[in-house]
Design an enzyme around this catalytic site. Sequence first.
Site, short mmCIF file in Angstrom:
data_model
loop_
_atom_site.label_atom_id
_atom_site.label_comp_id
_atom_site.label_asym_id
_atom_site.label_seq_id
_atom_site.Cartn_x
_atom_site.Cartn_y
_atom_site.Cartn_z
N ARG A 105 51.83 43.37 15.49
CA ARG A 105 50.56 44.12 15.41
C ARG A 105 49.56 43.48 16.37
NH1 ARG A 105 49.52 42.12 9.28
NH2 ARG A 105 49.76 39.92 9.71
N ARG A 108 59.37 46.32 1.66
CA ARG A 108 58.06 45.88 2.14
C ARG A 108 57.05 47.02 2.09
NH1 ARG A 108 59.55 43.78 8.07
NH2 ARG A 108 57.72 42.46 7.73
N TYR A 153 16.94 53.63 30.29
CA TYR A 153 17.17 52.20 30.08
C TYR A 153 17.00 51.82 28.62
CZ TYR A 153 12.08 51.53 29.74
OH TYR A 153 10.79 51.59 29.35
N CYS A 198 12.41 50.26 23.56
CA CYS A 198 12.04 48.85 23.57
C CYS A 198 12.03 48.25 22.18
CB CYS A 198 10.70 48.64 24.26
SG CYS A 198 9.35 49.48 23.41
N HIS A 237 9.78 39.26 11.00
CA HIS A 237 9.15 38.58 12.13
C HIS A 237 9.99 37.39 12.58
CE1 HIS A 237 6.32 35.68 13.97
NE2 HIS A 237 5.87 36.77 14.58
N SER A 282 8.57 55.25 26.12
CA SER A 282 9.43 54.16 25.68
C SER A 282 9.47 54.22 24.15
CB SER A 282 8.87 52.82 26.16
OG SER A 282 9.66 51.79 25.63
N MET A 301 51.44 45.56 -2.96
CA MET A 301 52.58 44.81 -3.46
C MET A 301 53.13 43.84 -2.41
SD MET A 301 56.38 45.93 -4.44
CE MET A 301 56.94 45.36 -2.85
N GLY A 345 46.17 43.10 -1.52
CA GLY A 345 46.03 43.80 -2.79
C GLY A 345 47.22 44.70 -3.04
N LYS A 361 53.17 48.73 9.64
CA LYS A 361 54.40 47.94 9.75
C LYS A 361 55.57 48.83 10.15
CE LYS A 361 54.46 44.60 6.63
NZ LYS A 361 54.49 44.26 5.20
P1 ADP Z 1 53.34 40.72 4.66
O1 ADP Z 1 52.78 42.05 4.97
O2 ADP Z 1 52.72 40.06 3.50
O3 ADP Z 1 53.42 39.85 5.88
P2 ADP Z 1 56.10 41.30 5.04
O4 ADP Z 1 56.70 42.56 4.54
O5 ADP Z 1 55.79 41.24 6.48
O6 ADP Z 1 54.83 40.99 4.17
O7 ADP Z 1 57.12 40.15 4.66
C1 ADP Z 1 56.85 38.88 4.23
C2 ADP Z 1 57.81 37.89 4.87
O8 ADP Z 1 59.16 38.26 4.63
C3 ADP Z 1 57.66 37.81 6.35
O9 ADP Z 1 57.72 36.48 6.76
C4 ADP Z 1 58.83 38.59 6.89
O10 ADP Z 1 59.17 38.13 8.14
C5 ADP Z 1 59.89 38.33 5.84
N1 ADP Z 1 60.83 39.44 5.77
C6 ADP Z 1 60.57 40.71 5.43
N2 ADP Z 1 61.67 41.48 5.54
C7 ADP Z 1 62.66 40.68 5.98
C8 ADP Z 1 64.01 40.89 6.31
N3 ADP Z 1 64.57 42.10 6.22
N4 ADP Z 1 64.74 39.85 6.71
C9 ADP Z 1 64.17 38.61 6.82
N5 ADP Z 1 62.91 38.35 6.52
C10 ADP Z 1 62.14 39.37 6.11
MG MG Z 2 54.12 40.41 7.51
#
Ligand code: ADP
Ligand code: MG
Length: 912
Positions: free
Chosen positions: A354, A103, A889, A869, A480, A802, A114, A112, A33
């Site tokens: 991504r 984030r 081959y 083969c 088989h 082969s 946060m 899994g 990210k």
């Molecule tokens: P995840 O990895 O679970 O997608 P994200 O970190 O991408 O978590 O964020 C979850 C949601 O919060 C997403 O929809 C993202 O666009 C929104 N979000 C995150 N940071 C901001 C921000 N600074 N301003 C507005 N929306 C945000």
């Molecule tokens: Mg996201």
Amino acid sequence: MATAVKTAVKYVYSFGPDGTDGEAKMRDLLGGKGANLAEMTKIGLPVPAGFTIGTNVCNYYYAHDKSYPTELKELVSAAMAKIEQEMGAKFGSTTNPLLVSCRSGARDSMPGMMDTVLNIGLNDQTVDALAKQSGNERFAWDSYRRFVQMYGDVVLDMKPKTKEDHDPFEELLHAKKEKAGVKLDTELSAPQLKELVAEFKKAIKEGTGKQFPDDPMQQVWGAIGAVFGSWMNDRAVVYRRTYGIPHEWGTAVNVQAMVFGNLGDDCATGVAMTRDVALGAPGLNGDYLINAQGEDVVAGIRTPKRIEETLAKDMPASHKELTEIGQKLEKHYKDVQDIEFTVQRGRVWMLQTRNAKRTGFAAVRIAVDFVNEKLITKQEALQARRIPADDLNQLLQPLYDPKSKQKALKEGRMLAKGINAGPGAASGKICFHASDAEAAWLKDKNVELILVRRETSPEDLRGMKIAKGILTAFGGASSHAALVSRQMGKACIVGCGDLDIDYRAGTMTVGSTVLRVGDDISIDGFTGEVFKGDVEERPSEILQVLLDKTLKPEESEVYGRFQQLMGWVDENRKLKVRTNADEPKQAQEAIAFGAEGIGLCRTEHMFFDHIDDFRQMILAETLEGREVALAKLLPFQSEDFAGLFQAMNGRPVTIRLLDPPLHEFLPHQPAEQAELAKKIGVSAEVIARRVAELHEFNPMLGHRGCRLGIVYPEITRMQARAIFEAACQVQKSGIKVAVEVMVPLVGFAAEFKDQEAIIRETATKVFGEQKVKVEYLVGTMVEVPRACACAESVAERAEFFSFGTNDLTQTTLGMSRDDYAGYINHYREHDIVPNDPFQTIDIDGVGALMKIAVAGGRKARPNLKIGICGEHGGDPASVHFCHAIGLDYVSCSPFRVPIARLAAAQAAVAGK
Ligand code: ADP
Ligand code: MG
Ligand code: MG
């Protein structure tokens, strides 16, 4: 540009309108990210300013008793100051407050970890400022309410741990809506939201004993600590173990200025794909919500709207801008992107990008379209990460209509799950015996049957051919049933342990459901799912064009792109691709799929069509007796070979001499023995005695392969005669023939010499009789370790090798593929073996022997033709290995030919 404080190791990386310290390449340090936020900033896209704390801090944190490097505090403060400057707002200000999100972000996205916390920086003072500044009191309190809830859930760990637990915040929210008599969160008024915030804080105090922190800086640090802490929580640790992600990777933390999609009707938030990832059609598509924030789109509180349907109408300027951003991103990343965005008062902000995950259909379309749009080169289009070779399968197999399958799931018709051995979808009536299938087929050539067996054997072959799909309770991916199904291109599920099959009662029981002969079931060979009743199908267009000829090539776009891709494949690959086929029809199918020869024709399959004569040969107790029976078989074999040579039209055909032990052809039940006795005029006792004589304790290592032809040279002589007579006849008719006679299971050079002499002698004789000569080679199947060790001496006479990697794996590993199902899954789950060795070549063991054989063989005969083969010939990872060790081959079942071609090209371009 760089952060204000100098350190030897860099821990904090800023991004924002004024520039960026990071970029996409720094994924290991910044997480996926963070690296892509920096990259988007770098290429001039609108990204709210922020900073990333590197994964190196996470590692420091765990190496130092969960503490931070001393300088981090100062670095974070400096980076915050930079955001303030760039966004023109101040964190904690009571007149112009800045809010941020926190984030998590590992190298690969990792469930899994946060969850994100939004709206950090709000307290009872800043909320008023936000209300005044935005002129929207409701918005300010809605943001505050969300923040307290997320902080409680995520940072203070109040999120419910089990399904039975309740989220205290959700309960309070629900009660509030009830009391207000409204349905949606958005319908709550500012005063009601204000009450809710107070109630939330009280719940936090009661639930954790802690006061909700009012100090914005304390809030940020709380969130940062929660991200690093979550790297080692149980869910994350288990996930990493399952997917082999090292714990040392660590996570990064992103702190980023908030932008608001919930300020009013000129605001929105959404997720989008730059192209469709189910079938690959171009054009931005996805979900959005007007006047909403963050997770609302996926949370399912309100049903999102479709970008491709209504965004252009709702927000024309933003739609246009997002479309352009999508194109810019595709051009920059050279791949389809999965993005998150927010529109704040008509202004677009990018929050994530991504590479998007896609189906095989989409993968092909996108790769081909990208080349045609000049975004990537043809060689880039072939990259394995763009089109995993196995995914081509999806384009060839009939599919269940997703809607119909969803319906079956909803109706509770899914019965069990087994190993998805043969991709495809097949629905039909349950049939437990191959002979019943044949009988039904004789009455109605259009019967749709699913052959359900505990396991299958060569005797079931014809029944399997009739069945639409095969389902077995036992056996693994190279049993088989699996092997033959793939060769036939049939849907197949094996090892479905939940099935209780009672042949006698004619029932198949799963839990409390009992199904009988003739009941309808549907099997999804893509997923291993077994359904009760019918699920509707859709045939593959590529098959309609290539095999059925029911669709014109120019009428199918799917075919058109497949064809284009395969053209690039053939320009790039070094390995030739052949097929394993025993019949002209299979051979023709394989040619349609691009096969360049037959790598393995198993002659014993032909004997099953004339089983009584063959059994007579086995039962004969004298040479004369055997010769009489063999003479009856000769014309049939010859005819079969002629059919193959005609179908292959000059392409090389490798024919393996008889391989399985003789008792496999004899009936083992007294009733069947009695019947055979009547037919061929010997007593049932003689048959029973002969069966007992031929019994073997370990047939895999028994009297089979060239050992048969050495003890019974008349069998080899008959087969060689059949081969050469057919070859002469076809050649005389004007069709070129290239035949390669293959001696199985050779371990000693002397074995090969013995059989070679018979073959060459017979050839000379037949050519004299027919007054024509045919080009031929005599070579051997390399399938026991001794042949690898002694390859040089074997290759002194053998003209080709082969690799029979099914047997070579069995004999090298000392594992019987008919008996490994009991422990192989345990081995896989406990990382004892990296792969199923019968699916992917065991490179360190079997592969090492193959290398020895290649070196030895080419020492004796530098131009020795070498192929493979075994079933591995159609496995992409194994194809890569075969390319690397310089084979000529690979040979695989007809339906895997396109996959092997693509894998061969991928191996070739990967080396460039
Ligand atoms: P995840 O990895 O679970 O997608 P994200 O970190 O991408 O978590 O964020 C979850 C949601 O919060 C997403 O929809 C993202 O666009 C929104 N979000 C995150 N940071 C901001 C921000 N600074 N301003 C507005 N929306 C945000
Ligand atoms: Mg996201
Ligand atoms: Mg073998």
